[in-house]
Write an enzyme that holds these catalytic residues in place. Structure first.
Site: not given
Lengths: 562, 336
Positions: B98, B138, B140-142
């Site tokens: 994201v 996370n 840096a993820e969702m």
């Protein structure tokens, strides 16, 4: 103590007893054997997996298996089974020491898994190097020999051999020999460059891997296959079994207490029963008192009924007699004395028969009856030659006034009959029909009565009609009140037909016999009201010469078919 | 442990080792490949079957896996980084989450992930269910939270009814995890040439791949990449016979691997050995995505993990073997 407070106390005690019983019951429930079996089974499973895992670790270490899938699968199973122990053991024994034992088991398992991971990793690496080292050594030695470095080639072979021997024996001296050989090759390698140098570097790296990993792999092996977990498991199991049998024993003790408590309760209930009995004794006394009161009240009421009955009995003639006649009469009083009235009065010149019925029951009806009789007698004393219609006008005037004063809402049916010396019977006043049995024809004639009811209005002048009937020898006249005709059986009235049927058989019967026949027929009928019957049988022909001073109009009898 | 027994086993093993030592090099490797010891199994095994699962739950998991609206800004689904058409990876060195944020490690495939003994490069999640919490939260993820995810799922009538149909208690965190995990359990790539070969089809492997398999075993790749998932059943240090990280340089925290989980010095630079199934589809390689090709990856392995020099022929044949590990993506996840 008031009974309300007594009952609150009993209720409170009962609730308390229930609470104590419930608590004892729960404490005494025998340990759950299903859960126990589960816990024991769980411990058994963990033990089994623990052993299997140790065997698999050894197999992996000594080349009896060439991959870790089964080992890893067992490890994950063990983790699952151990995790479930918390639930199954915890369901039975929840003491802090069991908890501690479980946590110790957790730690042992975690340590074991960590050791297992390191073992797996190092064992793989060690195996690779052990397998590769001889090949690598041979290649390097051959290369070195080809390049005229025979001494180094020999040292390389020594290193390989020393390392393998160290792997086989594993003691300090072989370990020292391995390190010495490694050091020698490393020292000699310094002079080299190029591919030979890097080959020897690789060889040295493998030798180092073996030198380092050999002891550490076996260290991890010992940890990964050690008995720590099974020791912890054993102590958990001991503890668990102890706690379980303790809890079973405790449950037993509580059960005994429960038995004792139940006994106590039974005793208490018995005592409470006694106490209740006392309480009821008190209640019974009061019920008895109340009953006496009620009886008194009932007696008072009963007394009034008695009075009414006595009034009636006093008014009614005991053995009515008429000249030249055979007379029989009966009066049956209903439970609640009704207002039936009949009378037979002898004046100097005439004989009077009166039959009537006062509305209502009891003493008030009796009073009206008494007033009526007094009024009749007074009027006849004053004027013995009165005709029945005139008599009723006079009596009605007195009676209406008296009833008004009494404040009662009463009236009365009455028929007055005057029997003259000539044998003629003059009658007036509305009551029941008169029945006459004609002895020579066997026919029952009906004479209707008419006129005003007494007590409704004070002035009844002209309200009564005078009628006449004559009785032949052995003719029978029957007077009755509505109690007779309204007697009921199975929903059917006795009615006038019942009377006329009996009367039709009156030939050659005395008045008493006719009366008995009537009463007999009435047996089994319910009497709701007083029932009065007067039977008059003419015995001899009356003298024809005597006539009443006033000439009454002739009554026209209506013969009816029997 | 019974020490006597240990001794006996050790003796047997020693004899085996001795016989190997005396033989000539090529023969020794040949025999090792043929597993002369009392080894119970081949070091590699066939892919197992998908376990029986509730199709309703699996279908729901598939939907969730492709659902972008689960992420904070509605832009990223699991499938963005784990593209099922592309071997379950995104083909990037590091994944983009994201807001364009870069992750710290290369995304492994979700295919056959269910067969790994732990999840992630450092094994920090024990199960698939546990693993799912990490990408969701996370940043840096969702970059979202389960609260947010559950609120969305409850508000969406389609999901609410699908959950209600699949679970008695409808939308819950545990059910969402379970659905995704069960879906992932169906992602087994069956029918690879190698599995057909293991099943007895001699022609399933080209000769080069066949030779590659033997090399793979004989040079010791199977010491780490082994079992039914050709990896995924142990941890290993990256750089056993050489210092990989020193040679690469630029050491980051992510390079510490398992140390980040256990804080045990022995676990520094240790990673879960990855599965090599479908590896031909999942470039770039390694947790750092540093190897762009299989050839590079195999060379790095030979150098740092085996301490061997492999000939070009050996590398080629190993690659041919690794390519035979690609199963059918189209059918994966269909059943169950």
């Amino acid at each position: 103590m008031s009974s309300a407070r007594w009952f609150t106390l009993i209720g409170a005690l009962f609730a308390l007893a229930c609470a104590v019983s419930g608590a004892l019951y729960f404490a005494s429930r025998s340990a759950d054997f299903g859960a126990h079996a589960l816990a024991v089974g769980g411990i058994g499973e963990v033990r089994h997996l623990d052993r299997l895992l140790s065997e698999q670790v050894l197999a992996a270490r000594f080349g009896l298996s060439n991959q870790y899938d089964p080992l890893t699968a067992t490890e994950l199973e063990l983790v699952r089974a151990e995790g479930e122990l918390h639930g199954s053991v915890g369901a039975v024994a929840t003491t802090p020491d069991v908890d501690r034992a479980l946590r110790a088991l957790d730690r042992a398992l975690a340590e074991r898994r960590s050791a297992l991971e390191h073992f797996k990793a190092e064992n793989s690496v060690l195996k690779n190097s052990l397998r590769y080292l001889p090949t690598a050594g041979e290649e390097v030695a051959a290369e070195l020999a080809a390049n005229g470095k025979a001494a180094l080639a020999r040292d390389v072979n020594v290193l390989v051999r020393a390392t393998l021997v160290y792997n086989l024996i594993g003691d300090q001296s072989t370990r020292d020999a391995h390190f010495a050989a490694t050091e020698r090759v490393r020292a000699e390698r310094a002079e080299l460059t190029g591919s030979a140098a890097s080959d020897i570097d690789l060889l040295l790296a493998h030798a180092r891997v073996i030198g380092e990993r050999l002891p550490s792999v076996d260290g991890w092996l010992k940890q990964a296959a050690n008995e720590d977990l099974s020791d912890r498991l054993a102590s958990l199991e001991n503890l668990y079994q102890t706690r379980f049998s303790e809890s079973a024993a405790r449950a037993n003790r509580y059960r005994q207490v429960l038995y004792a408590w139940s006994l106590l309760l039974v005793l208490a209930v018995a005592l409470a029963g006694l106490q209740l009995k006392k309480l009821y004794a008190g209640l019974e006394r009061r019920v008895a008192e109340r009953t006496v009161e009620l009886e008194r009240a009932r007696d008072a009421l009963w007394g009034e009924m008695q009075l009414a009955r006595r009034i009636q009995e006093a008014l009614v003639p005991r053995e009515p007699q008429l000249r030249g006649c055979d007379v029989a009469a009966s009066m049956r009083s209903a439970a609640q004395v009704g207002g039936d009235y009949y009378d037979v009065i002898h004046t100097k010149t005439h004989e009077w028969i009166l039959i009537g019925d006062v509305s209502g029951h009891g003493v008030p009806a009796g009073l009206v009856m008494m007033m009526c009789q007094t009024a009749v007698r007074t009027a006849l004393e004053r004027d013995p030659e009165l005709l029945p219609d005139r008599l009723l006008v006079l009596v009605n005037a007195v009676l209406t006034e008296n009833i008004r004063q009494l404040g009662e809402d009463k009236y009365m049916t009455i028929t007055a009959l005057r029997r003259d010396a000539s044998g003629s019977i003059w009658f007036a006043g509305a009551h029941q029909d008169l029945f006459v049995y004609r002895a020579d024809s066997g026919v029952v004639e009906t004479f209707e009565t008419a006129g005003l009811w007494l007590g409704l209005r004070p002035d009844a002048e002209g309200a009564f009609e005078l009628r006449e009937l004559k009785l032949g020898v052995r003719d029978v006249l029957v007077l009755h009140t509505d109690g007779v005709t309204e007697a009921m059986r199975d929903g059917a009235l006795f009615d006038t037909t019942g009377m006329r049927r009996i009367l039709a058989g009156a030939k050659d019967k005395t008045a008493g016999e006719v009366l008995d026949a009537l009463l007999h027929a009435l047996d089994g009928f319910d009497l709701d009201d007083d029932a009065t019957l007067v039977v008059i049988r003419q015995l001899e022909a009356a003298p024809k010469n005597t006539r009443p001073s006033t000439t009454p109009p002739p009554a026209t009898p209506r013969p009816t078919a029997p | 442990m019974k020490l006597e027994r240990l001794g006996v086993v050790a003796l047997a093993c020693t004899l085996a080792a001795c016989s190997e030592t005396k033989s000539s090099a090529p023969r020794a490797e040949q025999r090792a490949g043929a597993a002369p010891t009392a080894a119970s199994r081949e070091p590699l095994e066939a892919l197992p079957d998908v376990p029986p699962l509730d199709p309703k739950i699996v279908a729901l998991g598939r939907r969730l896996f492709h659902e972008r609206r689960l992420s904070a800004d509605g832009s990223i689904a699991c499938a963005n980084c784990h593209d099922l058409q592309r071997g379950g990876v995104d083909g990037q060195v590091r994944s983009t989450g994201v807001g364009g944020k870069q992750g710290a490690v290369n995304a492994p495939t979700v295919y056959n992930a269910a067969l790994n003994f732990v999840q992630f490069w450092d094994g920090r999640a024990a199960t698939l269910e546990e693993q799912i919490g990490f990408p969701v939260t996370n940043p840096a993820e969702m970059a979202t939270s389960f609260e947010h995810v559950l609120a969305f799922l409850k508000a969406d009538p389609g999901y609410a009814s699908a959950f209600a149909a699949a679970f008695p208690n409808g939308v819950t965190e545990a059910n969402a995890r379970r659905a995704l995990a069960d879906f992932e359990r169906t992602l087994l790539t069956r029918d690879s040439p190698f599995d057909r070969f293991l099943a007895g089809d001699e022609h399933a492997l080209a000769p080069e791949a066949r030779a590659g398999y033997e090399t793979f075993k004989s040079v010791g790749c199977v010491a780490c990449h082994q079992g039914r998932n050709v990896g995924g059943n142990m941890f290993q240090r990256f750089g056993v016979l050489g210092d990989y990280f020193k040679d690469r340089g630029n050491v980051t925290e992510a390079d510490y691997g398992r140390f980040n989980v256990t804080h045990n010095e022995a676990d520094r630079f240790v990673f879960r050995v990855p599965s090599l199934r479908n590896v031909a589809r999942t470039a770039p390689y390694f947790h750092d995505g540093s190897a762009a090709t299989l050839a590079q990856a195999v060379q790095v392995m030979a150098r740092y993990q085996l301490g061997r020099k492999l000939s070009d022929d050996q590398v080629r044949s190993i690659i041919a073997f690794l390519q035979s590990l690609s199963g059918e993506l189209a059918r994966a996840g269909e059943k169950g």
